[in-house]
Scaffold this active site. Structure first.
Site, PDB file in Angstrom:
ATOM      1  N   ALA A 136       0.853  -1.196   0.000  1.00 16.85           N
ATOM      2  CA  ALA A 136       0.000   0.000   0.000  1.00 16.85           C
ATOM      3  C   ALA A 136       0.886   1.241   0.000  1.00 16.85           C
ATOM      4  O   ALA A 136       2.106   1.156   0.209  1.00 16.85           O
ATOM      5  CB  ALA A 136      -0.887   0.012   1.240  1.00 16.85           C
ATOM      6  N   LYS A 137       0.310   2.381  -0.234  1.00 13.56           N
ATOM      7  CA  LYS A 137       1.010   3.661  -0.067  1.00 13.56           C
ATOM      8  C   LYS A 137      -0.035   4.739   0.112  1.00 13.56           C
ATOM      9  O   LYS A 137      -1.174   4.591  -0.354  1.00 13.56           O
ATOM     10  CB  LYS A 137       1.851   3.973  -1.311  1.00 13.56           C
TER      11      LYS A 137
END
Ligand code: NAD
Length: 421
Positions: free
Chosen positions: A110-111
């Site tokens: 994720a980011k």
């Protein structure tokens, strides 16, 4: 031969997708799994108000992209910058999936990011923005769902605010919701220098692979932030000669090796590396293409491109930053026989120590720095060997090998779990 404009060449999503497609093709990946893994599973966009110190309301845009949760909770940093974009966050989220799979830790990718100019904001504004952003994405994060961490312009304090906001909503202290926290809030010993440490371990193994010794190895580092300064410090302590350092406001060169501890002190008191008395001033762009054995780009994306790759003189490139090399530059470097250790392997020490932090938080039992470092060194060593032997076996470069290894691991997990209908 290359039909891309510079703008297309430096789009991080295109860069990720091009490597993914090539590696998936080499793997003969099933077409359905290809579609599953090419795009993120979930993209959250939030527009939220924050009260500024002046009493005015400002609306900020934030993202959280979860590329995959096949192998475990999503994992990835949050960055604050004026030029954050959905494409950039998507690319970084995918890279996190591949990075966690390369080092074989049980996380997806994720980011997150918020479009803002943190240099223009007070501590109070940053805290209110962080807390409101956390509240906006609160259903989607959590120790078993998605675990954020620091990235550009976010730090231990930002993580403390996120942990506190999340804990207030849950009515209990949940320190495993983020990593990269201060040690007294459940942070891990060794986390702060883990990325630099991982890079130094990778350099040791890359040298062995080339039958070279640290004492004979000249290193140039770009970026003297968390990653670059810790990598430089640990390498110098092992006997490497760090002869050049490129920062955005200037560069330093000393053919006998820079005194890194003295430089760390100089930068702490002067706010810049420029003017350090025990080195010559150098043009930071020229340092990237100067003669050396190992080049460590540890600043930002797209610094090795079609414009300078031809002139690179390093034998080995160990990528500290995420996405420092474009796809076109990859081809040029391959033709020149440069040994590139790709970002998703070489800078994975940070997420590996984050994994240790999450494990310790969930156990409520904290390890010594020696235990953290010992486990980190072993994972980095094993992962380097996995990638390099995979590259030799399949006759591809290290970057494609790392992608192939990672894609294969994630695809296999999805196949075993089956498609929920
Ligand atoms: P940081 O903000 O601490 O340091 C970055 C440094 O690079 C700063 O000193 C900055 O002045 C310098 N810099 C920025 N642009 C530059 C340019 N064009 N030329 C020369 N110097 C420049 O950030 P960091 O945490 O060290 O991260 C650096 C890179 O490593 C980023 O790409 C980040 O995503 C990646 N990364 C960081 C970690 C981590 O644990 N911190 C882990 C994996 C990857």
């Amino acid at each position: 031969m290359h039909m891309l404009t510079l703008e297309q060449e430096i789009n991080p999503w295109e860069a990720q997708a091009a490597r993914f497609d090539f590696a998936a093709q080499k793997l003969n990946l099933d077409e359905g799994l290809w579609k599953v893994l090419r795009y993120p599973a979930r993209e959250i966009i939030v527009h939220f108000p924050v009260m500024l110190d002046t009493g005015k309301i400002e609306v900020f845009t934030g993202y959280r992209v979860q590329h995959s949760v096949a192998r475990g909770p999503a994992k990835g940093g949050i960055r604050y910058a004026p030029d954050v974009s959905l494409d950039e966050v998507r690319a970084l989220a995918s890279w996190m999936t591949w990075k966690c799979a390369v080092v074989n830790i049980p996380f997806g990718g994720a980011k997150g990011g918020v479009i803002c100019d943190p240099k223009q904001m007070s501590m109070g504004e940053l805290e209110r923005m962080t807390r409101r952003y956390t509240a906006e994405i609160i259903e989607f994060i959590g120790p078993e769902k998605d675990v954020p961490a620091p990235d550009m312009n976010t730090n231990e304090q930002t993580m403390a605010w996120i942990m506190d906001t999340y804990s207030m909503h849950m009515r209990q202290t949940c320190n495993a919701v983020v990593t990269g926290k201060p040690i007294n809030l459940g942070g891990s010993r060794g986390r702060r220098e883990a990325t630099g440490r991982g890079i130094s371990v990778v350099c040791d193994h890359a040298l062995k692979h080339h039958a070279m010794r640290p004492e004979d190895c000249r290193v140039i580092v770009q970026g003297f932030g968390n990653v670059g300064s810790n990598a430089a410090r640990l390498l110098a302590a092992k006997g490497y000669k760090v002869i050049g350092l490129a920062e955005y406001d200037g560069g330093l060169f000393n053919p006998n090796g820079l005194d890194i501890p003295a430089l760390v002190e100089y930068r702490a008191s002067n706010g810049t590396v420029v003017g350090f008395p025990e080195a010559e001033a150098a043009d930071p762009r020229e340092l990237l293409v100067s003669a050396c054995d190992i080049l460590i780009p540890a600043a930002t994306e797209n610094v090795i491109t079609s414009r300078n790759a031809e002139r690179i003189q390093a034998k080995i490139i160990v990528e500290g930053a995420n996405g420092p090399t474009t796809t076109i530059a990859d081809e040029i470097l391959a033709d020149k026989n440069v040994f590139v250790v790709p970002d998703i392997l070489s800078n994975a020490g940070g997420v590996t120590a984050s994994y240790f932090e999450w494990v310790q938080d969930r156990m409520g039992y904290f390890w010594t720095e020696k235990e953290v470092n010992g486990r980190l060194d072993q994972i980095m060593r094993d992962s380097f060997t996995d990638v390099v032997s995979y590259a030799e076996k399949h006759k591809v470069n290290n970057r494609i090998a790392a992608y192939m290894l990672a894609i294969d691991r994630v695809a296999y997990t999805i196949q075993q779990r089956g498609i929920y209908a």
